[in-house]
Design a protein around this motif. Structure first.
Motif, PDB file in Angstrom:
ATOM      1  N   LEU A   1      10.681   2.169   4.050  1.00  0.00           N
ATOM      2  CA  LEU A   1      11.426   1.507   2.831  1.00  0.00           C
ATOM      3  C   LEU A   1      11.555  -0.004   3.050  1.00  0.00           C
ATOM      4  O   LEU A   1      11.443  -0.514   4.360  1.00  0.00           O
ATOM      5  CB  LEU A   1      12.630   2.141   2.774  1.00  0.00           C
ATOM      6  N   ALA A   2      11.813  -0.803   1.805  1.00  0.00           N
ATOM      7  CA  ALA A   2      11.837  -2.103   1.959  1.00  0.00           C
ATOM      8  C   ALA A   2      13.077  -2.562   1.194  1.00  0.00           C
ATOM      9  O   ALA A   2      12.871  -3.382   0.065  1.00  0.00           O
ATOM     10  CB  ALA A   2      10.706  -2.900   1.522  1.00  0.00           C
ATOM     11  N   PRO A   3      14.097  -2.502   1.863  1.00  0.00           N
ATOM     12  CA  PRO A   3      15.345  -2.929   1.143  1.00  0.00           C
ATOM     13  C   PRO A   3      15.341  -4.568   1.198  1.00  0.00           C
ATOM     14  O   PRO A   3      14.697  -5.155   1.954  1.00  0.00           O
ATOM     15  CB  PRO A   3      16.503  -2.307   1.837  1.00  0.00           C
ATOM     16  N   ARG A   4      16.405  -5.171   0.473  1.00  0.00           N
ATOM     17  CA  ARG A   4      16.582  -6.581   0.599  1.00  0.00           C
ATOM     18  C   ARG A   4      16.771  -6.727   2.085  1.00  0.00           C
ATOM     19  O   ARG A   4      17.553  -6.287   2.851  1.00  0.00           O
ATOM     20  CB  ARG A   4      17.779  -7.144  -0.312  1.00  0.00           C
ATOM     21  N   ILE A   5      16.256  -8.095   2.524  1.00  0.00           N
ATOM     22  CA  ILE A   5      16.323  -8.205   3.731  1.00  0.00           C
ATOM     23  C   ILE A   5      17.521  -8.683   4.381  1.00  0.00           C
ATOM     24  O   ILE A   5      18.167  -7.897   5.290  1.00  0.00           O
ATOM     25  CB  ILE A   5      15.536  -9.666   4.072  1.00  0.00           C
ATOM     26  N   LYS A   6      18.506  -9.442   3.511  1.00  0.00           N
ATOM     27  CA  LYS A   6      19.916  -9.422   3.987  1.00  0.00           C
ATOM     28  C   LYS A   6      20.816  -8.332   4.055  1.00  0.00           C
ATOM     29  O   LYS A   6      21.633  -8.012   5.002  1.00  0.00           O
ATOM     30  CB  LYS A   6      20.575 -10.347   3.029  1.00  0.00           C
ATOM     31  N   GLU A   7      20.451  -7.279   3.099  1.00  0.00           N
ATOM     32  CA  GLU A   7      21.068  -5.873   2.977  1.00  0.00           C
ATOM     33  C   GLU A   7      20.740  -5.181   4.365  1.00  0.00           C
ATOM     34  O   GLU A   7      21.669  -4.320   5.233  1.00  0.00           O
ATOM     35  CB  GLU A   7      20.612  -5.121   1.880  1.00  0.00           C
TER      36      GLU A   7
ATOM     37  N   LEU B   1       0.845  -1.228   0.001  1.00  0.00           N
ATOM     38  CA  LEU B   1       0.074   0.173   0.005  1.00  0.00           C
ATOM     39  C   LEU B   1       0.795   1.410   0.207  1.00  0.00           C
ATOM     40  O   LEU B   1       1.054   1.731   1.037  1.00  0.00           O
ATOM     41  CB  LEU B   1      -0.922  -0.133   1.270  1.00  0.00           C
ATOM     42  N   LEU B   2       1.571   1.566  -1.180  1.00  0.00           N
ATOM     43  CA  LEU B   2       2.325   2.603  -1.365  1.00  0.00           C
ATOM     44  C   LEU B   2       1.688   3.889  -0.703  1.00  0.00           C
ATOM     45  O   LEU B   2       0.495   4.279  -0.782  1.00  0.00           O
ATOM     46  CB  LEU B   2       2.750   3.073  -2.662  1.00  0.00           C
ATOM     47  N   PRO B   3       2.400   4.756   0.101  1.00  0.00           N
ATOM     48  CA  PRO B   3       3.885   4.775  -0.009  1.00  0.00           C
ATOM     49  C   PRO B   3       4.494   3.724   1.195  1.00  0.00           C
ATOM     50  O   PRO B   3       5.895   3.821   1.289  1.00  0.00           O
ATOM     51  CB  PRO B   3       4.124   6.311   0.541  1.00  0.00           C
ATOM     52  N   ARG B   4       3.794   2.787   1.788  1.00  0.00           N
ATOM     53  CA  ARG B   4       4.295   1.913   2.765  1.00  0.00           C
ATOM     54  C   ARG B   4       5.286   0.988   1.907  1.00  0.00           C
ATOM     55  O   ARG B   4       4.800   0.287   0.893  1.00  0.00           O
ATOM     56  CB  ARG B   4       3.325   1.300   3.475  1.00  0.00           C
ATOM     57  N   TRP B   5       6.344   0.884   2.455  1.00  0.00           N
ATOM     58  CA  TRP B   5       7.242  -0.655   1.875  1.00  0.00           C
ATOM     59  C   TRP B   5       7.457  -0.339   0.296  1.00  0.00           C
ATOM     60  O   TRP B   5       7.367  -1.158  -0.400  1.00  0.00           O
ATOM     61  CB  TRP B   5       6.465  -1.991   2.078  1.00  0.00           C
ATOM     62  N   ARG B   6       8.202   0.960   0.050  1.00  0.00           N
ATOM     63  CA  ARG B   6       8.877   1.098  -1.112  1.00  0.00           C
ATOM     64  C   ARG B   6      10.141   0.406  -1.103  1.00  0.00           C
ATOM     65  O   ARG B   6      10.977   0.301  -0.339  1.00  0.00           O
ATOM     66  CB  ARG B   6       9.139   2.717  -1.234  1.00  0.00           C
ATOM     67  N   GLY B   7      10.460  -0.351  -2.398  1.00  0.00           N
ATOM     68  CA  GLY B   7      11.582  -1.161  -2.480  1.00  0.00           C
ATOM     69  C   GLY B   7      11.321  -2.517  -2.851  1.00  0.00           C
ATOM     70  O   GLY B   7      10.126  -3.116  -3.040  1.00  0.00           O
TER      71      GLY B   7
END
Length: 195
Positions: A185-191, A93-99
């Motif tokens: 923001l939702a970067p790669r989990i490992k990053e 549901l943008l803007p939540r969790w862009r990435g």
């Protein structure tokens, strides 16, 4: 209406089947010949370009002009000057969790509600105006894969098809601005875990 469909995997292949069934004129861009989208394009006899080994779609991959560019599970940079409207689907549901890891972060954060957004592509990641959104509950104990398969994948196909049909009928596309106060923001989990 002429569509440039840029994508990959199951989602891209299913979106291609929808566009094909509706009789739209289209050109497909996939990451490589082994990708499910590319294989579906070959099966349907659809015009196809491959951007093999590159995270960038160029003008050479998109012959001619288009009425709309549709990103259907694409992580490549896409030229925004090939059509007056460029849209994509993002499973949040943008803007939540862009990435790139939006579904994973939805689950990791314990969100009770998830959703999907069709939005206008811009030079900023997942930041364009919203054309359509829908939501769903996250089941207790659900993981990212099951949430995607159960709700967010099918939701994205439905929303993109709805917006494409609206563009075909009206020549325009709604673009409600995202409220920057609510960006996550939702970067790669490992990053994110190594930072």
């Amino acid at each position: 209406m002429r569509i440039a469909l840029i994508g990959s995997r199951w989602f891209g292949a299913e979106m291609l089947k929808i566009v094909h069934a509706r009789g739209y004129d289209f050109h497909v861009v996939a990451p490589d010949a082994e990708d499910r989208l590319a294989q579906t394009a070959v099966e349907l006899g659809a015009p196809l370009s491959l951007h093999t080994g590159k995270r960038r779609v160029t003008h050479d991959h998109l012959p001619g002009e288009f009425d709309v560019v549709v990103a259907a599970y694409s992580h490549a940079f896409i030229p925004l000057d090939k059509a007056p409207i460029s849209i994509g689907y993002h499973p949040s549901l943008l803007p939540r969790w862009r990435g790139i890891a939006s579904v994973e972060w939805t689950v990791k954060a314990g969100d009770a509600v998830a959703g999907g957004s069709v939005y206008h592509l811009t030079d900023e990641m997942d930041a364009g105006g919203i054309a359509a959104q829908d939501w769903c509950f996250v089941l207790p104990g659900e993981d990212a894969g099951s949430l995607w398969r159960r709700e967010l994948g099918p939701m994205g196909l439905r929303l993109l098809a709805q917006v494409i049909d609206e563009i075909a009928q009206t020549g325009t596309c709604r673009a409600e601005p995202q409220d920057e106060r609510f960006v996550t923001l939702a970067p790669r989990i490992k990053e994110a875990e190594s930072a």
